[in-house]
Each structure stands twice: as C-alpha cells, then as structure tokens.
Design an enzyme around this catalytic site. Structure first.
Site, PDB file in Angstrom:
ATOM      1  N   ASP A  62     -59.874  29.744  -5.227  1.00  0.00           N
ATOM      2  CA  ASP A  62     -60.850  29.484  -6.292  1.00  0.00           C
ATOM      3  C   ASP A  62     -60.365  30.100  -7.604  1.00  0.00           C
ATOM      4  OD1 ASP A  62     -63.151  28.851  -7.678  1.00  0.00           O
ATOM      5  OD2 ASP A  62     -64.506  29.620  -6.155  1.00  0.00           O
ATOM      6  N   ASP A  63     -60.220  29.264  -8.635  1.00  0.00           N
ATOM      7  CA  ASP A  63     -59.813  29.745  -9.969  1.00  0.00           C
ATOM      8  C   ASP A  63     -58.415  30.354  -9.972  1.00  0.00           C
ATOM      9  OD1 ASP A  63     -62.284  29.004 -10.934  1.00  0.00           O
ATOM     10  OD2 ASP A  63     -62.854  30.984 -11.678  1.00  0.00           O
ATOM     11  N   CYS A  98     -65.137  24.194 -11.087  1.00  0.00           N
ATOM     12  CA  CYS A  98     -65.230  24.156  -9.631  1.00  0.00           C
ATOM     13  C   CYS A  98     -65.814  22.869  -9.071  1.00  0.00           C
ATOM     14  CB  CYS A  98     -66.057  25.343  -9.159  1.00  0.00           C
ATOM     15  SG  CYS A  98     -66.847  25.125  -7.556  1.00  0.00           S
ATOM     16  N   ASP A 342     -58.976  24.982  -6.940  1.00  0.00           N
ATOM     17  CA  ASP A 342     -59.810  23.970  -7.594  1.00  0.00           C
ATOM     18  C   ASP A 342     -59.445  23.785  -9.067  1.00  0.00           C
ATOM     19  OD1 ASP A 342     -60.797  26.489  -8.243  1.00  0.00           O
ATOM     20  OD2 ASP A 342     -62.787  26.139  -7.373  1.00  0.00           O
TER      21      ASP A 342
END
Length: 583
Positions: A62-63, A98, A342
């Site tokens: 994530d990120d 996201c 993402d």
C-alpha cells in the site's frame, strides 16, 4: 455481430464526439464472439505442469514508491522475486489513490469506466464498489468460473467495515479475511474478519506478522488439493501511514515498524532528486502555489522515509517465508508470483509534503515484478503497462478467454517478447483524477486537483501531457527531463500539442477497444486524414501520427476541457470545443 457502418459515414473530426459505447462496438474484434476475445496472442502459451492451470500469488502493498528507491531496501524481495523474475520499469497506476487503483487492478478498467473515484462515499470506498455491483464481472469471478480457489487476506479497499465486510463475488467460496475499518491501518491493533464472521482484534500484535502466519496456514490448506489452481492475494498495509478515525476526524501519522526493525536505516534520507523541494516551481494549479519546504519539514520527511523503509522489512520477511512455503509444499514451480502496490508516493517532490494523487512519476510509476513459468530471470523490461493490464495478463497466462470489455491488453511478460515498436501492445494511456488533494501528516487541503493526462512512451520518447480543471496545462519530455522539473507546454509547437490533445480526447472516455488502440479511433480507415492524403501507412504510434501530412487534420480536431473543478467524475463536466475556440 459486425457493425462497421457506424464509422464509415462519420468524418474524423466528428468521430471524437461520438459516444464511445458506439465506437467501442464498431471497433470490436470481428472474430470476437459473445463479447470475448481469443486468448491474447501477445504471450505464447505458458509452460504449465501438464494440463494443470497455473497458480497466482500476489503481494499487494500500500502506497509503496518506486521512484524514491524503497525496493532497494528490500533484499529478500530482490532475492526471491526480482532476481528470479522480470521487473517492469514502465508500469503505472492510472489513478494515484487506493480505491480507484485497486478496482482498476481487478476489473481491468480505467476509473472513468468503473467510477470508483475516491476513498470514501459517495464516490468511493467499498460502499461504492458494492452498490455498483462491480464484483459481478471481474477477474476473480472469471477465475472462479474456471475452477480457481480465490483467497484474500489483508487490505482490500477502504470502507470494509463491521457492517459491510462480506466477501465480494469471486472471493466468496474460499478464504476471505479482510482488514476491517476503523483498524485497517493500525499496525499494532489490526482487526480481521474471516468469511463475514465475527471481528477479531489482535491488539499488541504486528499486522504484517499476523498476515504472514495466516498466509502460511492458507497455503497449507491449498496444498491439500493439488489439482485445483488458486489465486491468493496477500495485502499488508505497509508502508502506508497509520490512520486513526474517530468523531474528531481522521489522523495520519508515519507507519509503525515492527519493534525488531526500529533501529534500522539511521541517517537515511529521502533521495535529493532535482525535483525535491526545488528552488523554482512552474507547476499548474495548487502545486504551483506551494512555498519551499522548511528545514524542519524536510527533517520530518526524512524521518518518515526511514519509518516507511522500516515498516517494509516485515513485508520483506513475509515474502521470503511465503516463497519458501510454496517450495516446501511443491507449489512453487507452477505459481506466478507478483509483487506490486496500489499507487506510488511522493516525499518533497515539487515542494509537496507527503502523499500521492498527482500525475507525476513518483505517484504513478509503481513496482511490478513477476516470476514464474516462462518468465525471464533477473531481467528488466521497459514494456509499457498499467494496473488495467493485469486481468488480461492473468487470463492470458492461465490460457483463458479475455473479455473484450477490458481496457488494456495483456503485458508481454514471457521472456521471448520484444518491447517497443509496432508489436508493442500499449504506447499511450490516460492518468485521471477527480478529488481534493491533501498533504498527509498536515491539515493542508487543495480543491483544484481534478485533471486528465496522457502518457506516451515509445522508442526515443517518454511524455506527459496534462489538462487541469483550472484550464492550465503542462507538458514534459521525460527523456530530457526525467524529474519533470520544467513545464515546456508554452514552448512546444502547436502542431505537436494538437496530437496530444486528440489522443487525450479519445482516452478521456475510452472503453474497451478504444482504450487499447486510441490511434485507430483518430485514424479510422474512413477518416478524412486518410482520404485527404491518399494511401498512407496505418497510424499506430506517435511517430506515425507526426507525419506532416496530418498537420491540418489535427488542427481541425476539437480539444478537451473541464467546465469546472468537481471532486467526482461527471461526463457532462468534461467537454470538447472546436480547435479555434479560446478556452
């Protein structure tokens, strides 16, 4: 059904104003039946174990940035995936946030088609996803229908909550264990729910380690049925910020590493690239209003960078443990393993503090590494791809039909495929956004962050062209200016910008075939561009389109603009005007 008459009677300049549902129908593969394309011929039949379908295991972080070197601090990802597979250096998310990005990953659609465009209702989150029934026709259901066992653990998208935690279709018959709000982003107090069951709070235990233990158990269960292929998605939230929400609002703080990793990377700083907190700032919209970051802010960004790297160390260990377990269980040789995220992340880029949500490279160019049967080892590929390419790629590797509704081809992942040139599946794609921008770990919010961009990457060129809702535009040649420091829109020839405007005008509402081959929409066989200049070669790239014979044709095409800065996708807010109109 063949419907070729729609395009035949329409001049090219008018063609761009048609509804793209009509154009998509007219441009469909004539060999397609019932809306399904033949298996993608860009990838040769992969070397599976006999007739058994391959497995797919996806590590979805994530990120995670690519452009500020986070992968360089993950030696186990390098050892087990990068060195054993192929890294795609021109891999992008098309909406740097996201929820939109993750839905594109599994649906194979740009955000303007699936219309999940934000993190929270009414325009985003799991609520929006469920209300639009996007799980009725997407990669997990297609694999499920082909006999796959689909399994998921970790973060899905925002909005999975105690009252809305049921599995989407495609993940509803095996193992579905999402992180549940408001504890999706809490590293030492995560909350999970198994198959819509009761919530379990693991207070005091580290989220990635819990996911690791549970993933091993899931793999062992899958190993008991050696004939059924599986999709298994493992999605820890690192290196995303820790997020706490209550009646007073939402608070972002730097990610929390496992205690065993807190001492690492002392003195490491955010890379000081030319676009890091630059002296000069020529950016449009709110980015152009930002002052230079203070010394204290830069120090805080360096500390946050270290925290992000520290939080990824447990993910690194997770990767090693899972791959060793696959090998122990005899599952490794027939499994494609993907490592991706993402969206990317910026820290100090163009004076921005911390976050994503822009079209700049730090936010859109993301990690994508794949290993498995037929994948070249220890290689890098510059083939152009996005998250919208992922479903077609999986279906192609599984030798399954590819729906014509997908907005992108499969990625040429097998080692005998070349890149660039006329055989390249993708040259151009859109990057799009409709929401407020915010700087994480601050209270700063910016309204005018709606934009649409076109990215063009081919032999000898790498371009970004963006139209903002404010009416401002920016253009970068990343071969000459890889850090997008100088906006050269005003100094670029109008004849060149006309090509970019035409391409963006197609991509902004494209669907299915028109996304996959936007040049064919502009230069249809019946268009005035061909009629006016006799027999010309098929236009399949920017290089072809730059033929001077097309200057007048492109000058007459309409150009795209936003009526106003909205924080959601509204097609009626996105218009075209004749080329001669001043906007």
């Amino acid at each position: 059904m063949k419907t070729t008459t729609i395009l035949a009677a329409v001049p090219a300049a008018s063609l761009l104003l048609l509804s793209f549902s009509q154009i998509a129908t007219a441009q469909s593969n004539p060999e397609a039946e019932a809306g399904v394309l033949p298996v993608d011929n860009h990838s040769h039949r992969p070397p599976h174990h006999g007739d058994q379908k391959p497995n797919f295991l996806v590590f979805l972080t994530d990120d995670q940035d690519r452009r500020i070197n986070s992968l360089d601090y993950q030696p186990l990802v390098q050892k087990y995936i990068r060195n054993q597979g192929t890294e795609f250096t021109n891999y992008f998310t098309t909406t740097a946030m996201c929820c939109p990005s993750r839905v594109s990953l599994w649906s194979g659609q740009f955000a303007h088609n699936h219309n999940v465009t934000d993190e929270s209702p009414p325009h985003g989150s799991y609520t929006k996803f469920v209300s639009q029934k996007l799980d009725q026709n997407w990669l997990p259901t297609w694999l499920q229908e082909a006999g796959y066992s689909n399994n998921y653990i970790g973060k899905f998208i925002n909005g999975v909550s105690p009252t809305l935690k049921q599995a989407p279709k495609g993940f509803d018959t095996a193992h579905w264990e999402p992180l549940v709000a408001p504890n999706i982003y809490t590293f030492y107090e995560p909350v999970f729910s198994i198959n819509n069951g009761p919530l379990t709070n693991y207070k005091g235990l580290y989220q990635t380690d819990i996911i690791s233990d549970k993933s091993v158990e899931i793999l062992d269960t899958l190993a008991k049925n050696k004939t059924q292929p599986f999709l298994f998605v493992i999605s820890p939230t690192a290196p995303h910020d820790e997020v706490w929400s209550n009646e007073n609002g939402t608070t972002f703080t730097p990610p929390v590493p496992a205690k065993r990793h807190e001492h690492l990377f002392k003195g490491v700083k955010v890379p000081r690239h030319p676009n890091f907190n630059p002296k000069n700032n020529d950016k449009p919209s709110w980015v152009g209003t930002l002052p230079r970051l203070t010394d204290d802010q830069v120090s805080a960004l360096d500390a946050k960078y270290r925290a992000r790297l520290q939080s990824l160390q447990a993910t690194d260990e997770l990767v090693e443990r899972i791959i060793k377990r696959l090998e122990h269980n005899g599952q490794l040789d027939n499994t494609y393993i993907v490592y991706t995220t993402d969206n990317g992340y910026h820290l100090g880029t163009h004076r921005m503090y911390a976050g994503k949500q822009t079209a700049y490279e730090e936010d859109t160019n993301i990690p994508f590494i794949i290993r498995g049967p037929g994948i070249a080892k220890n290689k890098k590929s510059n083939a152009v791809a996005t998250h919208t390419h992922f479903p077609a790629t999986v279906l192609s590797l599984a030798n399954l039909p590819i729906p014509d509704s997908l907005d992108a081809h499969s990625i040429p992942v097998l080692e005998n495929k070349s890149v660039y040139g006329k055989d390249q599946p993708t040259e151009a794609f859109s990057v799009e956004f409709w929401s407020q921008a915010f700087m994480e770990n601050t209270t700063a919010r910016f309204d005018a962050n709606t934009y649409k961009s076109v990215r063009l990457i081919g032999q000898g060129y790498n371009l970004l062209y963006t139209v903002w809702c404010t009416g401002e535009k920016e253009y970068y040649d990343l071969v000459e200016d890889p850090f997008q420091v100088k906006n050269i829109y005003k100094s670029t020839k109008v004849t060149f910008i006309n090509r970019l405007d035409a391409l963006l005008n197609v991509l902004r509402t494209c669907k299915g075939p028109t996304c996959r081959d936007p040049w064919a929409v502009i230069h249809s066989s019946s268009s005035s561009s061909n009629k006016d200049h006799g027999k010309v070669k098929t236009v399949r790239s920017l290089t072809d389109a730059l033929n001077k014979k097309f200057d007048k044709f492109y000058a007459e095409l309409p150009k795209f603009y936003f009526k106003e800065c909205l924080h959601y996708y509204n097609p009626s807010n996105e218009e075209t005007a004749p080329r001669h109109t001043e906007l």
